[in-house]
Write an enzyme that holds these catalytic residues in place. Structure first.
Site, PDB file in Angstrom:
ATOM      1  N   THR A   1      10.488  15.082  -5.702  1.00  0.00           N
ATOM      2  CA  THR A   1      10.185  14.320  -6.911  1.00  0.00           C
ATOM      3  C   THR A   1       9.662  12.910  -6.642  1.00  0.00           C
ATOM      4  O   THR A   1       9.324  12.204  -7.596  1.00  0.00           O
ATOM      5  CB  THR A   1      11.467  14.187  -7.769  1.00  0.00           C
ATOM      6  OG1 THR A   1      12.541  13.800  -6.925  1.00  0.00           O
ATOM      7  CG2 THR A   1      11.794  15.506  -8.437  1.00  0.00           C
TER       8      THR A   1
ATOM      9  N   ILE B   1       6.873  11.574  -5.349  1.00  0.00           N
ATOM     10  CA  ILE B   1       5.527  11.282  -5.843  1.00  0.00           C
ATOM     11  C   ILE B   1       5.483  11.407  -7.361  1.00  0.00           C
ATOM     12  O   ILE B   1       4.822  10.633  -8.046  1.00  0.00           O
ATOM     13  CB  ILE B   1       4.505  12.212  -5.168  1.00  0.00           C
ATOM     14  CG1 ILE B   1       4.349  11.731  -3.721  1.00  0.00           C
ATOM     15  CG2 ILE B   1       3.182  12.238  -5.925  1.00  0.00           C
ATOM     16  CD1 ILE B   1       3.133  12.181  -3.017  1.00  0.00           C
TER      17      ILE B   1
ATOM     18  N   LEU C   1       9.497   3.268  -4.144  1.00  0.00           N
ATOM     19  CA  LEU C   1      10.811   2.882  -3.607  1.00  0.00           C
ATOM     20  C   LEU C   1      11.330   1.579  -4.189  1.00  0.00           C
ATOM     21  O   LEU C   1      12.528   1.356  -4.257  1.00  0.00           O
ATOM     22  CB  LEU C   1      10.739   2.777  -2.084  1.00  0.00           C
ATOM     23  CG  LEU C   1      10.368   4.092  -1.388  1.00  0.00           C
ATOM     24  CD1 LEU C   1      10.216   3.873   0.114  1.00  0.00           C
ATOM     25  CD2 LEU C   1      11.413   5.156  -1.662  1.00  0.00           C
TER      26      LEU C   1
ATOM     27  N   VAL D   1       6.021  10.645   5.512  1.00  0.00           N
ATOM     28  CA  VAL D   1       6.216  11.829   6.334  1.00  0.00           C
ATOM     29  C   VAL D   1       5.641  13.007   5.559  1.00  0.00           C
ATOM     30  O   VAL D   1       4.960  12.804   4.578  1.00  0.00           O
ATOM     31  CB  VAL D   1       7.712  12.035   6.652  1.00  0.00           C
ATOM     32  CG1 VAL D   1       8.131  11.125   7.768  1.00  0.00           C
ATOM     33  CG2 VAL D   1       8.545  11.798   5.420  1.00  0.00           C
TER      34      VAL D   1
ATOM     35  N   GLY E   1       0.862  -1.194   0.000  1.00  0.00           N
ATOM     36  CA  GLY E   1       0.000   0.000   0.000  1.00  0.00           C
ATOM     37  C   GLY E   1       0.883   1.223   0.000  1.00  0.00           C
ATOM     38  O   GLY E   1       1.756   1.349  -0.833  1.00  0.00           O
TER      39      GLY E   1
ATOM     40  N   LYS F   1       1.858  25.134  -2.532  1.00  0.00           N
ATOM     41  CA  LYS F   1       3.305  25.296  -2.637  1.00  0.00           C
ATOM     42  C   LYS F   1       3.663  25.994  -3.945  1.00  0.00           C
ATOM     43  O   LYS F   1       3.208  25.583  -5.010  1.00  0.00           O
ATOM     44  CB  LYS F   1       3.945  23.906  -2.600  1.00  0.00           C
ATOM     45  CG  LYS F   1       5.445  23.919  -2.810  1.00  0.00           C
ATOM     46  CD  LYS F   1       6.009  22.514  -2.835  1.00  0.00           C
ATOM     47  CE  LYS F   1       7.491  22.533  -3.145  1.00  0.00           C
ATOM     48  NZ  LYS F   1       8.008  21.194  -3.438  1.00  0.00           N
TER      49      LYS F   1
ATOM     50  N   ALA G   1       2.630   4.953  -3.093  1.00  0.00           N
ATOM     51  CA  ALA G   1       2.766   4.416  -4.447  1.00  0.00           C
ATOM     52  C   ALA G   1       1.630   3.439  -4.757  1.00  0.00           C
ATOM     53  O   ALA G   1       1.003   3.507  -5.818  1.00  0.00           O
ATOM     54  CB  ALA G   1       4.114   3.730  -4.610  1.00  0.00           C
TER      55      ALA G   1
END
Lengths: 505, 502
Positions: free
Chosen positions: A344, A346, A333, A46, A13, A77, A16
């Site tokens: 970067t 996501i 990952l 995080v 989960g 942002k 990703a």
């Protein structure tokens, strides 16, 4: 057609996994999608900072932006502030969006600005960035799509809570029929002849079969590495940071519409303001500093009270040699890691998913598609890698062992070519698939202290008077536009404030 | 600050020379760059013709060329498509047109819908859905933008009399005040990898910060530079001869260039206003020049008259098209047979990359690196497109065509063919000249029958698919009906505004 993929299984989960589930549920209808995750295995979530293309991902999913901001405790942002990177006490801003306006001469605005710099103009190129102007004043707003010839649109992304983002996408996906299966994968069943994965077997004895598998299991790469041994290309000699200590702190009274990346003695520290708290973390090289020193340094510089003890994450910079093997792709990952300096993480997941949708295979997974996918993903990772390395290489800092190492390390040829070109003419000539364009490269390289010698000769074709008038006109329009924007916190309060009940970190 | 490029010398011949000089002067003149043209003796024969892609019109716009005037001067005729005949035994001719949209309808390329429809019994061919192809068959010119609602429009290239066109461009360059020196080169002075100056046989000296080599296959500057290496593609392309000749003009002008394969190569038939230009491209291994000349009328099925001139063709590219302060453009950088109407496009592509990467200073010129990368990709994609015609040929028992089928091809081209064969999809690379639709027409015309299609097409129910396909078929037919004929177009060149070309 018989050869169509019917069952897709996502292993893992986290951000990703749920991004993949959501995108497939919406864009590959008619397929059964199962996501396997275990409560026992923690996710690496995080404070998460993103870049503007995430808006496209939201569009792909058809997500209502205000709802999304509300439910993920997000803020907006406009860029990243880099502190102490060029030298201690120095600051610069990596702005999202464009610079100036299109002057319709075929030459990017940047070169006209460089021309004015070379003739003694103001050295702050960001006076021509609406995003920066707004960020500096703590303002934010969505601007109407500008008519052609006027100023470019304002570009923005989000800073959100990664665990609530995953939860949000989980709700989204489950509403669209994605089945979540709790448990751990203990074995993988492959076809003896083709090597394709047929099913994963669970700890409770059940098994989940599928036509296609997506490995979102994190660093260990349960399928892509443990089954297929795709291999890992180690980039840690260029990017020595291998740990991060993360700690949430109390919310800022006025959350800034930008992320802060502060260079530290052996790495850098992030500050990502969310609606309900502030994410902080120190990314470092464990061969240059100890965990304890990092914890002290991190806690000593928090702007609000810490809400937990620092949590240490370990990683290694690099890329899985293949992100797609047989009937399995790796996302997140499990397909590679680059430190979040330019937010970067996501995006690379998003790129992997959208490319997969583009290349959507039949059951037998044509090797031509696989090769092309791997080639394009490799390029994505490498282009982001080079951009991040540039922050470390181009610096005046030599005050610690870490910075001396970075400043003098060798760099990839692909990056040194870009630097040569930049020095000569203010542009790096990104390839068509490069994630970061000339404006981003300019912000970083110029910010890090590299002032180019020249610019595009075509920019000299305009008369001085004309250029000065245009620059003044653009600057004025930017000031007027930003003047009209509300404060960032006011904008959030008005249209997308999170419910106070969802503040569990 | 370091010194800027102040003087550019363009050395070459014929249309590429003038295009380069005019384009550089037009964009960089106002920035204080001075351009000189050094004109070498022409290599054009009286029968030569430039067959061009639609991109030439945008070059003309950039240069501020009066299109109608240019077409009148160069006996120009618009070309909606190329028509390939006899490339496979027993197969009907096929067209490659230049539709502006990739034929999008919904989220996927149109060919995907067509493939599915075709499998369900749809009888209309892919060409029926291309405005360019339908116009080409009907002898019409697809003036665009035709229908903004349906997003269907197509562009057209030209056939131009080569000498007249070059002459008109020279006139333009003269009018723009560019200094022209004519003659042969006696000496080139070098300093390492840089050209310092050149001396003409008449004694004139030319010095510049940047030199452009537009001399075609002679590569008059490039080949004098240390490190210049020409990489031959002869193993991929058998043809090494180009023969040009003329026949009388068509009574009614067709809207396509005919490209007919014959046992030793191919013959191009290019309609012009006052004559028909004929090109034969062939391999001297299989057929002698004398035989070719003797057989031309029979093979072209047109009575050939006047001068027939044979020239040599050496396909390949310079490993580095920019060395030091010297930049090769067009055939000097990459030489390719004119099968896909690309000779001027090669020049144009190089010129536009040069302008984009125009050196910021007169010294190091690190711009050479990205220029060489981009030209390599640009050339390689065009070579792939050209070679695909040969690879897919269906002429058996003829040595030339057998060899063309077996010739080595790049992995990129093999990959493209394989992917299209698998699912009717074109995987475009960066810097492609030809669009997804061009490749699609080529692959289908060349006889590839894809095994499947994009799986997402199955998400669309049959009824909406049929409607979508029929709607497009009707829209294309309707649009084509209202386009002017080539004769009308040519007749109206005196008042071109009236037919809507700007």
């Amino acid at each position: 057609m018989e050869s169509n993929i019917r069952d897709i299984v996502i292993v893992g989960g986290g951000t990703a996994g749920w991004m993949a589930a959501g995108a497939l549920a919406k864009n590959a209808p008619g397929r059964r999608i199962t996501l396997i995750e275990s409560e026992e295995i923690g996710t690496v979530g995080v404070g998460e900072s993103t870049i503007p293309p995430i808006i496209l991902f939201n569009q792909l999913l058809g997500i209502d932006e205000d709802e999304f901001v509300r439910e993920t405790n997000a803020t907006f942002k406009l860029g990243i502030e880099f502190v102490d990177w060029r030298r201690l006490g120095h600051k610069y801003f990596h702005n999202f969006g464009m610079l100036g306006a299109d002057l319709h001469t075929g030459v990017p605005f940047l070169h006209y600005w460089m021309r004015s710099l070379k003739s003694g103009g103001d050295p702050d190129q960001l006076r021509f960035s609406s995003e920066t102007e707004a960020a500096r004043r703590g303002k934010f707003g969505r601007v109407q799509r500008a008519p052609p010839g006027a100023q470019p649109n304002m570009h923005y992304a989000f800073q959100f809570d990664a665990s609530t983002y995953a939860a949000y996408l989980r709700r989204y996906s489950e509403r669209r029929g994605v089945v979540r299966k709790e448990g751990k994968v203990v074995n993988v069943r492959q076809n003896a002849e083709t090597g394709f994965i047929e099913a994963v077997e669970m700890q409770d004895g059940s098994s989940v079969r599928g036509d296609f598998f997506i490995d979102c299991s994190g660093f260990r790469g349960l399928l892509i590495e443990q089954v297929y041994q795709a291999g890992f290309e180690d980039w840690s000699h260029w990017l020595p940071n291998d740990r991060a200590a993360a700690v949430p702190a109390e919310r800022m009274a006025e959350p800034s519409p930008f992320t802060v990346a502060r260079a530290r003695e052996a790495g850098w520290q992030w500050r990502i303001p969310l609606q309900h708290r502030t994410g902080n973390g120190y990314v470092y090289s464990s061969s240059h500093i100890s965990d304890d020193e990092v914890a002290t340094a991190l806690l000593g510089t928090l702007e609000g009270k810490a809400l937990a003890d620092p949590k240490v994450l370990r990683f290694k910079a690099g890329r899985r040699r293949k992100s797609w093997v047989k009937n399995c792709i790796a996302l997140g990952l499990s397909s590679g890691f680059l430190e979040p300096l330019e937010s970067t993480s996501i995006h690379l997941v998003q790129a992997g998913i959208t490319k997969f949708l583009d290349f959507f295979p039949h059951r037998e997974c044509d090797p031509i598609l696989i090769d092309r996918y791997n080639e394009e993903m490799a390029f994505q990772y490498e282009t982001v890698r080079d951009f991040i390395i540039a922050h470390y290489k181009v610096t005046e800092r030599e005050d610690t062992e870490f910075w001396r190492y970075c400043r003098h390390m060798s760099i990839p040829d692909s990056l040194s070519d870009k630097l040569t070109l930049f020095r000569e003419r203010s542009e790096v000539k990104p390839y068509p698939g490069d994630l970061f364009g000339d404006i981003s490269w300019f912000a970083i390289l110029y910010g890090q202290g590299l002032t180019p010698e020249g610019y595009h000769p075509l920019a000299d074709a305009m008369s001085d008077d004309d250029l000065q008038l245009r620059l003044a006109g653009i600057r004025k329009a930017i000031m007027e536009r930003v003047e009209a924007l509300p404060a960032h916190s006011e904008f959030i309060r008005r249209c997308c404030a999170a419910q106070p009940v969802t503040t569990a970190a | 600050m370091t010194r800027r490029v102040e003087a550019v010398a363009v050395v070459g011949r014929d249309a590429p020379l003038w295009l380069a000089a005019a384009a550089i002067q037009r964009s960089l003149g106002p920035a204080g760059v001075r351009v000189q043209a050094v004109e070498l003796p022409s290599w054009l024969a009286s029968a030569d013709c430039y067959s061009t892609l639609p991109s030439l019109a945008s070059m003309h716009r950039l240069l501020g060329v009066d299109e109608a005037k240019m077409l009148r001067a160069a006996s120009g005729v618009p070309v909606a498509a190329q028509r390939f005949s006899n490339w496979a035994k027993g197969a009907p001719p096929y067209l490659i047109a230049y539709d502006d949209q990739a034929g999008e309808a919904g989220d996927l390329p149109f060919v995907q819908y067509w493939l599915k429809g075709h499998r369900e019994g749809l009888r209309a061919g892919i060409e029926d859905f291309s405005l360019g192809c339908v116009c080409a068959r009907a002898g019409r010119v697809p003036l665009g933008p035709a229908d903004t609602e349906a997003k269907i429009s197509a562009s057209y290239g030209y056939n131009l009399d080569a000498r007249d066109y070059a002459e008109a461009l020279k006139q333009l360059v003269t009018n723009r005040g560019i200094e022209i020196l004519s003659g042969r080169i006696a000496d080139v002075k070098l300093d390492g990898e840089r050209v310092i100056g050149i001396e003409l046989e008449g004694g004139e000296r030319v010095e510049a910060d940047l030199f452009v080599d537009a001399s075609g296959a002679e590569r008059v500057l490039m080949m004098r530079l240390p490190g210049a290496e020409f990489h031959s593609w002869r193993d991929r392309f058998s043809c090494d001869r180009v023969l040009t000749a003329s026949a009388t003009q068509f009574k009614s002008l067709p809207a396509f260039t005919q490209i007919s394969a014959f046992r030793g190569g191919w013959i191009g038939i290019h309609p012009l206003q006052d004559r028909t230009a004929i090109t034969a491209v062939y391999s001297s291994d299989g057929i002698s020049d004398q035989t070719m000349i003797a057989q031309l009328s029979v093979l072209a099925r047109l009575p050939v008259s006047g001068e027939a001139v044979v020239s040599e063709l050496k396909p390949g590219l310079l490993d580095r098209a920019w060395i030091g302060n010297c930049v090769a453009i067009g055939e000097a950088a990459v030489a390719m047979e004119p099968l896909a109407a690309i000779p001027l496009h090669l020049a144009q592509g190089c010129i536009s990359h040069l302008v984009t990467l125009f050196p910021a200073t007169a010294e190091e010129m690190p711009e050479a690196m990205p220029y060489n990368d981009v030209i390599r990709a640009f050339a390689s994609n065009i070579a792939d497109f050209t070679q695909a015609h040969y690879l897919l040929n269906g002429r058996f028992d003829e040595p030339f065509w057998e060899q063309s089928r077996e010739a080595p091809a790049t992995g990129t081209l093999r990959g493209k063919i394989d992917l299209f064969s698998a699912r009717g999809e074109v995987s475009l690379r960066d810097n492609e000249t030809f669009s997804e639709q061009n490749w699609t027409l080529l692959f289908l015309g060349g006889g590839i029958e894809p095994d499947g299609f994009d799986p997402r097409i199955d998400l669309l129910a049959d009824q909406p698919l049929i409607e979508l396909v029929q709607q497009r078929l009707r829209a294309v037919a309707e649009l084509a009906k209202n386009m002017p004929s080539v004769d009308q177009f040519v007749g109206a060149l005196g008042q071109l505004q009236a037919v809507g070309v700007s």
